[in-house]
Design a protein around this motif. Structure first.
Motif, PDB file in Angstrom:
ATOM      1  N   ASP A   1     -39.397  88.940 -29.686  1.00  0.00           N
ATOM      2  CA  ASP A   1     -39.869  87.663 -30.235  1.00  0.00           C
ATOM      3  C   ASP A   1     -39.019  87.282 -31.438  1.00  0.00           C
ATOM      4  OD1 ASP A   1     -41.812  87.562 -28.349  1.00  0.00           O
ATOM      5  OD2 ASP A   1     -43.507  87.812 -29.710  1.00  0.00           O
ATOM      6  N   GLU A   2     -38.729  85.986 -31.569  1.00  0.00           N
ATOM      7  CA  GLU A   2     -37.872  85.544 -32.671  1.00  0.00           C
ATOM      8  C   GLU A   2     -38.592  85.543 -34.010  1.00  0.00           C
ATOM      9  OE1 GLU A   2     -38.549  80.758 -31.755  1.00  0.00           O
ATOM     10  OE2 GLU A   2     -36.606  81.705 -31.419  1.00  0.00           O
ATOM     11  N   HIS A   3     -39.914  85.662 -34.012  1.00  0.00           N
ATOM     12  CA  HIS A   3     -40.660  85.769 -35.266  1.00  0.00           C
ATOM     13  C   HIS A   3     -41.930  86.576 -35.017  1.00  0.00           C
ATOM     14  CE1 HIS A   3     -43.591  82.857 -33.796  1.00  0.00           C
ATOM     15  NE2 HIS A   3     -42.588  82.031 -33.502  1.00  0.00           N
ATOM     16  N   GLU A   4     -42.577  87.003 -36.107  1.00  0.00           N
ATOM     17  CA  GLU A   4     -43.816  87.756 -35.989  1.00  0.00           C
ATOM     18  C   GLU A   4     -44.910  86.908 -35.335  1.00  0.00           C
ATOM     19  OE1 GLU A   4     -42.080  87.298 -38.718  1.00  0.00           O
ATOM     20  OE2 GLU A   4     -41.842  89.137 -39.897  1.00  0.00           O
ATOM     21  N   VAL A   5     -45.916  87.572 -34.776  1.00  0.00           N
ATOM     22  CA  VAL A   5     -47.058  86.870 -34.184  1.00  0.00           C
ATOM     23  C   VAL A   5     -47.779  86.103 -35.291  1.00  0.00           C
ATOM     24  CG1 VAL A   5     -49.265  87.128 -32.989  1.00  0.00           C
ATOM     25  CG2 VAL A   5     -47.313  88.590 -32.381  1.00  0.00           C
ATOM     26  N   THR A   6     -48.021  84.837 -35.063  1.00  0.00           N
ATOM     27  CA  THR A   6     -48.634  83.980 -36.086  1.00  0.00           C
ATOM     28  C   THR A   6     -50.154  83.965 -35.973  1.00  0.00           C
ATOM     29  OG1 THR A   6     -48.572  82.002 -34.702  1.00  0.00           O
ATOM     30  CG2 THR A   6     -46.600  82.472 -36.041  1.00  0.00           C
ATOM     31  N   ASN A   7     -50.797  83.426 -37.006  1.00  0.00           N
ATOM     32  CA  ASN A   7     -52.247  83.248 -36.959  1.00  0.00           C
ATOM     33  C   ASN A   7     -52.652  82.376 -35.783  1.00  0.00           C
ATOM     34  OD1 ASN A   7     -53.167  84.722 -39.289  1.00  0.00           O
ATOM     35  ND2 ASN A   7     -52.263  83.136 -40.580  1.00  0.00           N
ATOM     36  N   SER A   8     -51.886  81.332 -35.528  1.00  0.00           N
ATOM     37  CA  SER A   8     -52.194  80.430 -34.419  1.00  0.00           C
ATOM     38  C   SER A   8     -52.113  81.155 -33.082  1.00  0.00           C
ATOM     39  CB  SER A   8     -51.227  79.241 -34.430  1.00  0.00           C
ATOM     40  OG  SER A   8     -51.449  78.389 -33.324  1.00  0.00           O
ATOM     41  N   GLU A   9     -51.067  81.939 -32.880  1.00  0.00           N
ATOM     42  CA  GLU A   9     -50.896  82.666 -31.618  1.00  0.00           C
ATOM     43  C   GLU A   9     -52.000  83.705 -31.438  1.00  0.00           C
ATOM     44  OE1 GLU A   9     -46.020  82.418 -31.209  1.00  0.00           O
ATOM     45  OE2 GLU A   9     -46.940  83.971 -32.454  1.00  0.00           O
TER      46      GLU A   9
ATOM     47  N   ILE B   1     -56.841  78.481 -42.664  1.00  0.00           N
ATOM     48  CA  ILE B   1     -56.584  77.054 -42.469  1.00  0.00           C
ATOM     49  C   ILE B   1     -55.385  76.648 -43.326  1.00  0.00           C
ATOM     50  CG2 ILE B   1     -57.496  74.728 -42.804  1.00  0.00           C
ATOM     51  CD1 ILE B   1     -60.285  75.832 -42.268  1.00  0.00           C
ATOM     52  N   GLY B   2     -54.430  75.998 -42.683  1.00  0.00           N
ATOM     53  CA  GLY B   2     -53.196  75.642 -43.371  1.00  0.00           C
ATOM     54  C   GLY B   2     -52.162  76.743 -43.326  1.00  0.00           C
ATOM     55  N   LYS B   3     -52.517  77.886 -42.749  1.00  0.00           N
ATOM     56  CA  LYS B   3     -51.603  79.028 -42.650  1.00  0.00           C
ATOM     57  C   LYS B   3     -51.384  79.432 -41.195  1.00  0.00           C
ATOM     58  CE  LYS B   3     -53.296  80.763 -47.093  1.00  0.00           C
ATOM     59  NZ  LYS B   3     -53.976  81.874 -47.800  1.00  0.00           N
ATOM     60  N   GLU B   4     -51.538  78.439 -40.319  1.00  0.00           N
ATOM     61  CA  GLU B   4     -51.457  78.733 -38.886  1.00  0.00           C
ATOM     62  C   GLU B   4     -50.121  79.339 -38.468  1.00  0.00           C
ATOM     63  OE1 GLU B   4     -54.653  75.806 -39.567  1.00  0.00           O
ATOM     64  OE2 GLU B   4     -52.551  75.953 -40.210  1.00  0.00           O
ATOM     65  N   ASN B   5     -49.036  78.967 -39.133  1.00  0.00           N
ATOM     66  CA  ASN B   5     -47.711  79.446 -38.740  1.00  0.00           C
ATOM     67  C   ASN B   5     -47.250  80.665 -39.532  1.00  0.00           C
ATOM     68  OD1 ASN B   5     -47.347  77.477 -36.744  1.00  0.00           O
ATOM     69  ND2 ASN B   5     -46.589  75.992 -38.242  1.00  0.00           N
ATOM     70  N   LEU B   6     -48.128  81.208 -40.367  1.00  0.00           N
ATOM     71  CA  LEU B   6     -47.800  82.435 -41.092  1.00  0.00           C
ATOM     72  C   LEU B   6     -48.138  83.646 -40.219  1.00  0.00           C
ATOM     73  CD1 LEU B   6     -49.014  81.691 -44.736  1.00  0.00           C
ATOM     74  CD2 LEU B   6     -46.717  81.491 -43.779  1.00  0.00           C
ATOM     75  N   PRO B   7     -47.501  84.796 -40.459  1.00  0.00           N
ATOM     76  CA  PRO B   7     -47.805  85.994 -39.655  1.00  0.00           C
ATOM     77  C   PRO B   7     -49.252  86.425 -39.816  1.00  0.00           C
ATOM     78  CG  PRO B   7     -45.745  86.276 -40.855  1.00  0.00           C
ATOM     79  CD  PRO B   7     -46.393  85.035 -41.399  1.00  0.00           C
ATOM     80  N   VAL B   8     -49.885  86.825 -38.727  1.00  0.00           N
ATOM     81  CA  VAL B   8     -51.251  87.336 -38.771  1.00  0.00           C
ATOM     82  C   VAL B   8     -51.237  88.680 -39.505  1.00  0.00           C
ATOM     83  CG1 VAL B   8     -51.056  88.502 -36.526  1.00  0.00           C
ATOM     84  CG2 VAL B   8     -53.316  87.830 -37.405  1.00  0.00           C
TER      85      VAL B   8
END
Length: 227
Positions: free
Chosen positions: A111-119, A192-199
């Motif tokens: 994966d090109e980035h860590e798993v996000t909160n949204s994912e 909320i507002g951190k959907e694209n940050l890593p979980v």
């Protein structure tokens, strides 16, 4: 007669100068040899033991899974030459990473980035999964823990107000009740507002469950280091 005397003195002086030059040269050679030997010893004991990474010559495939990148693999230096972790209470916890050794890995996708909160949220909504941090620990798991400490939660970074030593990591980490991936700092906090940050607050079991649901797998330690 006088001329021969002068010539004799010149010959003696030249011989003395030659001997002095030879001795000086030998002395310099001895110093250079000593320096070279010292340099060799240093390179064997304290020099950089890592050898340059050699990537495989595999060409990237024409089709790469969405959101992933192609890693060609290759041979690299892995591990450490010092079995000591300064931020842990017990020295020697990194002994399993010694010695530095050469490791080969095949090509792989990552994966090109860590798993996000949204994912991760999409995964939870689809499966109803509960992470380790959301589950109450049992007395069987922690027989020596006081009952009041057996509450669902996770460890949160809490920097001290003043400078502290680095001997005890508990000075800047604290177990917080109800801290989990949805509430990173405990109840009242949100993603909320951190959907694209890593979980965060994800245990190994949680990561394995997500990877299986996504039709993927976790990278090996060697693959992660190489990437």
């Amino acid at each position: 007669m006088k001329r021969n005397y002068v010539i004799g003195i010149c010959i003696v002086l030249m011989a003395a100068i030659a001997i002095a030059c030879i001795r000086f040269y030998r002395h310099q050679q001895e110093k250079m040899n000593a320096a070279e030997q010292a340099t060799t010893r240093i390179s064997l004991t304290t020099g950089n033991p890592f050898i340059q990474t050699v990537e495989n010559k595999n060409a990237a495939p024409s089709s790469v899974p969405k959101g992933m990148v192609f890693i060609p693999g290759g041979t690299f230096s892995m591990g450490t030459d010092r079995a000591w972790e300064p931020l842990c209470e017990m020295p020697g916890v990194t002994a399993d990473a010694t010695p530095i050794h050469r490791v080969y890995v095949d090509a792989f996708f990552m994966d090109e980035h860590e798993v996000t909160n949204s994912e991760f949220s999409t995964f939870v909504k689809a499966t109803g999964y509960k992470t380790v941090a959301e589950q109450t620990p049992t007395q069987e798991e922690f027989p020596d823990a006081p009952p009041e400490m057996l509450v669902a939660g996770s460890v949160v970074f809490s920097p001290p107000a003043n400078p502290v030593g680095l001997e005890n990591h508990l000075q800047w980490w604290a177990y917080v009740k109800d801290a989990n991936w949805k509430h990173p700092l405990g109840l009242g906090s949100t993603i909320i507002g951190k959907e694209n940050l890593p979980v965060v607050h994800i245990a190994w079991e949680d990561a394995v469950a997500y990877a299986k649901w996504a039709g993927k797998r976790l990278p090996t330690e060697a693959e992660w280091d190489f990437a």
